[in-house]
Design an enzyme around this catalytic site. Structure first.
Site, PDB file in Angstrom:
ATOM      1  N   THR A  13      -0.476   6.750  24.167  1.00 52.16           N
ATOM      2  CA  THR A  13      -0.909   5.629  23.327  1.00 52.16           C
ATOM      3  C   THR A  13      -0.636   4.353  24.103  1.00 52.16           C
ATOM      4  OG1 THR A  13       1.249   5.591  22.226  1.00 52.16           O
ATOM      5  CG2 THR A  13      -0.508   6.843  21.162  1.00 52.16           C
TER       6      THR A  13
ATOM      7  N   THR B  69      -4.107   5.512   4.076  1.00 53.86           N
ATOM      8  CA  THR B  69      -2.742   5.080   3.809  1.00 53.86           C
ATOM      9  C   THR B  69      -1.805   6.289   3.802  1.00 53.86           C
ATOM     10  OG1 THR B  69      -3.430   3.144   2.557  1.00 53.86           O
ATOM     11  CG2 THR B  69      -1.217   3.963   2.146  1.00 53.86           C
TER      12      THR B  69
ATOM     13  N   LEU C 181       0.810  -1.209   0.000  1.00 55.51           N
ATOM     14  CA  LEU C 181       0.000   0.000   0.000  1.00 55.51           C
ATOM     15  C   LEU C 181       0.846   1.262   0.000  1.00 55.51           C
ATOM     16  CD1 LEU C 181      -2.909  -0.837   2.461  1.00 55.51           C
ATOM     17  CD2 LEU C 181      -2.703  -1.290   0.017  1.00 55.51           C
TER      18      LEU C 181
ATOM     19  N   HIS D 262       4.606   8.686   9.548  1.00 48.10           N
ATOM     20  CA  HIS D 262       6.002   8.237   9.577  1.00 48.10           C
ATOM     21  C   HIS D 262       6.934   9.334   9.063  1.00 48.10           C
ATOM     22  CE1 HIS D 262       5.257   4.202  10.820  1.00 48.10           C
ATOM     23  NE2 HIS D 262       4.653   3.823   9.721  1.00 48.10           N
TER      24      HIS D 262
ATOM     25  N   GLU E 128       1.291   7.029   6.384  1.00 49.31           N
ATOM     26  CA  GLU E 128       2.667   7.192   5.918  1.00 49.31           C
ATOM     27  C   GLU E 128       3.178   8.613   6.148  1.00 49.31           C
ATOM     28  OE1 GLU E 128       4.177   4.616   5.462  1.00 49.31           O
ATOM     29  OE2 GLU E 128       2.594   3.196   5.005  1.00 49.31           O
TER      30      GLU E 128
ATOM     31  N   ASP F  26      -9.260   1.482   7.018  1.00 49.22           N
ATOM     32  CA  ASP F  26      -9.406   2.931   6.859  1.00 49.22           C
ATOM     33  C   ASP F  26     -10.599   3.486   7.625  1.00 49.22           C
ATOM     34  OD1 ASP F  26      -7.203   2.913   5.236  1.00 49.22           O
ATOM     35  OD2 ASP F  26      -8.164   3.954   3.557  1.00 49.22           O
TER      36      ASP F  26
ATOM     37  N   GLN G  85       0.506  -2.104  23.181  1.00 52.84           N
ATOM     38  CA  GLN G  85      -0.252  -3.232  22.660  1.00 52.84           C
ATOM     39  C   GLN G  85       0.712  -4.270  22.103  1.00 52.84           C
ATOM     40  OE1 GLN G  85      -2.665  -0.799  19.877  1.00 52.84           O
ATOM     41  NE2 GLN G  85      -1.890  -2.114  18.232  1.00 52.84           N
TER      42      GLN G  85
END
Length: 788
Positions: free
Chosen positions: A279, A251, A199, A258, A255, A311, A282
């Protein structure tokens, strides 16, 4: 940073780090590791993390005082490179302007937490990031764009894999990342070997203007890549190419996170750390929309954009994620420069305003610095002046300059275009060239000496343990770009000889390059055996063990590791001293597990420590000695080779000569030999080696010990002589193997006398460490050799 939808075939496979029956949508850390392996000058992700945490603290203090240096709402200019295969606009890969606009609208909704959109949430930790993305209206030449924010490019091929994107597509199409956020929209259908659909992925920000941290991540690859079927928002138009589940534009939101410095919400490890306190931890990535999922003792925030949820499930960035993004915008030079690029507004013709950045402001004598033009106003010519540099002037846009004299030096830039010439920008004492540090020691250890017991087991974290760690190492970033490694100092806290063990046990000190996974240990550069008896004596006297390598190890100004291998057969035990947990935040300590995988202590054990290891480094050469054996029988000969200088003088008992680079010693008791070098500008002029002589004599009925095999010279250029001395006779096999056990050479001979001699040619083999192996009857004899 990839979001990946695996095919049904891959879903039934269990691979390292991938859960069966759960799609892996993003391999962010793997892509970052590949980039850092290709560009080791980038430094480590830990370097960036440490600097980012400091910047976050600084910004919070500034906010408390009403000063942040950043606008409340930041605007980032975007260019979308639509990569097609000749299709008409709006068809297939050549997506429409409306689809691009729908995607950018979604990006703004998510980063502004806009009410009435999927990007809005009422969670009290939900954050308006206060970043907006605008389509660029002018191209790099200052010309108005027909379609704002869109650069259409015919790549003349249907599908793209990662190598072609990084090596061909990006470098030939990118726009200056100091002025544009580059987004490539391509067909990634065949990007994953073995099947599956990619993706997207991104490149982390860099922090190269920080003191002591060299250079940027490569500009030619900076940005994000998105598959065209996941770019857009199906709710905002009829876009038939978009795939289900990933058709709402998240997506690019993921990204872009990041690209702005966010990590995956699970920290890329079971219950790992994403460096955001709000956060919850997990165990792994989420799939689908498992609201209410509990792992690691808390309810997971599966709606977070940095998870792997569908999404439609995603709708939140947190306040701490905002803090992190805002720190990146203030810290990372290429991100910060976007705020003044001025390519989203109305084009106004004007003369340039000069500006620039250096990839490093501190360099060792003889080092190089790359300068990057950041000027506004679309200059077409550049005039640089470099005080103390070579060249002294340049008309290149981004020149590289060498500094060969110490001091602090000025840099001046004047730019011009058709409208006029800029005022000169002059930065005095901008570049500092260091002379004093040409020969130095470097260490990461700065804390309380500690011996760490193995976690959930027995033994030692930095030594032999019940988990059978194979090796431990310390990472050295080599930020000043030293070229030679001469030796090391290692502080052992534990040293025990096995009951009934021989006195010839050794500990192997090893140097690796830093080009493994996430800058972990890669290829072995050199090894040196240290007698355990020496370490026992050093531990008893609370002193470090000093090791001189057989040669100057070439570092090429790149990162490296120093550590020890940990054999288990003999029963000996050693362990290195570390800092206390939490006293080191650089994640420089590594260990190799039983499977051979290298992992940072911080990632695998949750320990933030540094080993007490110092590296002896320099820009000049060191005098060093290599011995063909360190244990011999009384009266047996040993070859000593000196390197690093042009003239050598030796001292010690039983030498055949006292001059020259190579001598033969025949000691009758344990003896130390010293060589003094001259004729060159050196970091050190002397070196010492100790030859350990066994008690007693060798008789004809005594089987030969391993030390009866000698290879000289060692190290060598590959042309060497094998000497095998003893009473045994018969068919003999001579071979050479790599450290991984791969056989390179096998020769069959007959041994008909006490002394067997045979020349060996390794000139065509790569530089590195090898084993010369002799088999005679049931006996096998080995000697480690270094090919330079």
């Amino acid at each position: 940073m990839f979001r990946l939808v695996l095919s049904l075939l891959l879903l039934v496979l269990v691979t390292a780090g991938v859960r069966a029956q759960a799609p892996q949508q993003c391999i962010t850390m793997q892509m970052d590791s590949l980039l850092r392996a290709k560009h080791p000058e980038m430094g480590t992700l830990a370097d960036f993390e440490r600097s980012l945490q400091r910047k976050m603290v600084e910004l919070k203090k500034q906010m408390a005082n009403g000063r942040t240096g950043l606008a409340t709402v930041i605007t980032i200019p975007v260019v979308v490179h639509v990569v097609h295969n000749g299709e008409s606009v709006g068809s297939g890969r050549n997506i429409s302007q409306a689809q691009v606009q729908a995607q950018l609208a979604t990006l703004n909704e998510d980063y502004r937490r806009r009410a009435g959109t999927r990007g809005f949430n009422d969670n009290p930790i939900g954050a308006d990031i206060e970043i907006e993305f605008c389509p660029a209206v002018v191209n790099p030449q200052g010309q108005a764009m027909a379609e704002p924010g869109i650069d259409r490019y015919n790549g003349n091929q249907a599908n793209w894999n990662q190598n072609n994107i990084e090596g061909v597509l990006k470098p030939s199409t990118y726009w200056n990342p100091d002025k544009y956020y580059n987004i490539w929209v391509v067909d990634l259908n065949d990007a994953v070997a073995g099947g599956g659909q990619l993706l997207g992925y991104a490149q982390f920000p860099s922090q190269s203007n920080l003191a002591g941290i060299p250079t940027d991540s490569p500009a030619s690859t900076d940005g994000v890549v998105i598959d065209y079927r996941s770019f857009g928002n199906a709710e905002k138009g009829n876009f038939p190419t978009m795939r289900a589940t990933y058709n709402l534009g998240r997506t690019l939101t993921h990204e872009t996170g990041h690209w702005l410095g966010l990590r995956h919400i699970w920290g890329d490890a079971s219950c790992g750390d994403d460096f955001c306190a709000d956060t919850p931890p997990q165990a792994s990535a989420s799939s689908g929309c498992p609201v209410g999922r509990v792992s690691c003792g808390s309810t997971n925030l599966v709606q977070n954009y940095m998870d792997y949820s569908n999404d439609a499930c995603m709708n939140i960035f947190t306040l701490n994620q905002k803090d992190r993004i805002r720190a990146v915008m203030a810290l990372s030079p290429r991100r910060l420069s976007l705020l003044s690029s001025n390519v989203c507004g109305t084009l106004v013709a004007s003369r340039p305003v000069s500006n620039f950045r250096a990839d490093n402001q501190q360099v060792l004598l003889g080092g190089q610095i790359k300068f990057n033009d950041l000027s506004d106003g679309f200059p077409t010519s550049w005039s640089w002046t470099f005080e103390g540099g070579t060249p002294a002037t340049s008309t290149e846009q981004n020149p590289t300059v060498t500094y060969t004299q110490p001091g602090k030096f000025k840099v001046t830039l004047v730019t011009s275009n058709a409208i006029g010439q800029s005022d000169p920008v002059v930065r005095t004492e901008y570049i500092e060239v260091l002379n004093a540090g040409l020969c130095s020691d470097m260490t990461n250890f700065n804390g309380t000496p500690t011996i760490l017991r193995e976690v959930n087991g027995t033994g030692y974290v930095a030594g032999q343990n019940s988990h059978r760690s194979q090796a431990v190492s310390e990472f050295f970033a080599n930020k000043l770009g030293y070229s030679n490694l001469a030796g090391a100092s290692l502080k052992f806290g534990v040293a025990k000889a096995a009951k009934g063990a021989t006195t010839e046990s050794v500990v192997t000190v090893t140097v690796w390059n830093g080009r493994g996974f996430q800058n972990g240990p890669g290829a072995i550069l050199t090894q040196k055996d240290v007698p355990l008896r020496v370490i026992l004596d050093d531990v008893a006297n609370n002193r470090p063990t000093n090791v001189t390598f057989d040669r100057n190890v070439p570092l090429s100004s790149l990162p490296f590791h120093i550590g020890i291998t940990l054999p288990y057969a003999s029963g000996d035990t050693v362990a290195l001293v570390t800092t206390k947990n939490g006293e080191s935040l650089s994640a420089t300590s590594w260990r190799q597990n039983q499977k051979g995988d290298w992992l940072r202590y911080a990632d695998s054990l949750g320990l933030n420590v540094a080993h007490n290891i110092a590296a002896v480094v320099g820009q000049k050469s060191f005098v060093q000695i290599a011995a063909s054996a360190i244990f011999i029988d009384p009266g047996q000969t040993v070859t000593l080779n000196a390197r690093g200088a042009s003239i050598f003088t030796w001292s010690g008992a039983g030498l055949n000569t006292t001059l020259g680079p190579q001598v033969i010693a025949q000691p009758t008791q344990t003896t130390s030999y010293t060589v003094a070098g001259s004729g060159l500008d050196l970091c050190s002029t002397t070196a010492v080696v100790t030859i350990n002589v066994r008690a007693g004599t060798v008789t004809a009925s005594t089987p030969l010990a391993e030390q009866s095999l000698q290879v000289t010279p060692n190290p060598s250029d590959g042309q060497m002589m094998v000497l095998f001395n003893g009473p045994l006779r018969g068919a003999l096999t001579l071979g050479v193997r790599t450290l991984n056990g791969v056989e390179l050479i096998r020769q069959n001979h007959q041994k008909t006398a006490d002394l067997f001699q045979q020349p060996l040619d390794l000139k065509t083999a790569p530089a590195g460490v090898y084993f010369v192996e002799v088999r005679l009857g049931e006996q096998v004899y080995r000697s480690r050799v270094v090919k330079q």
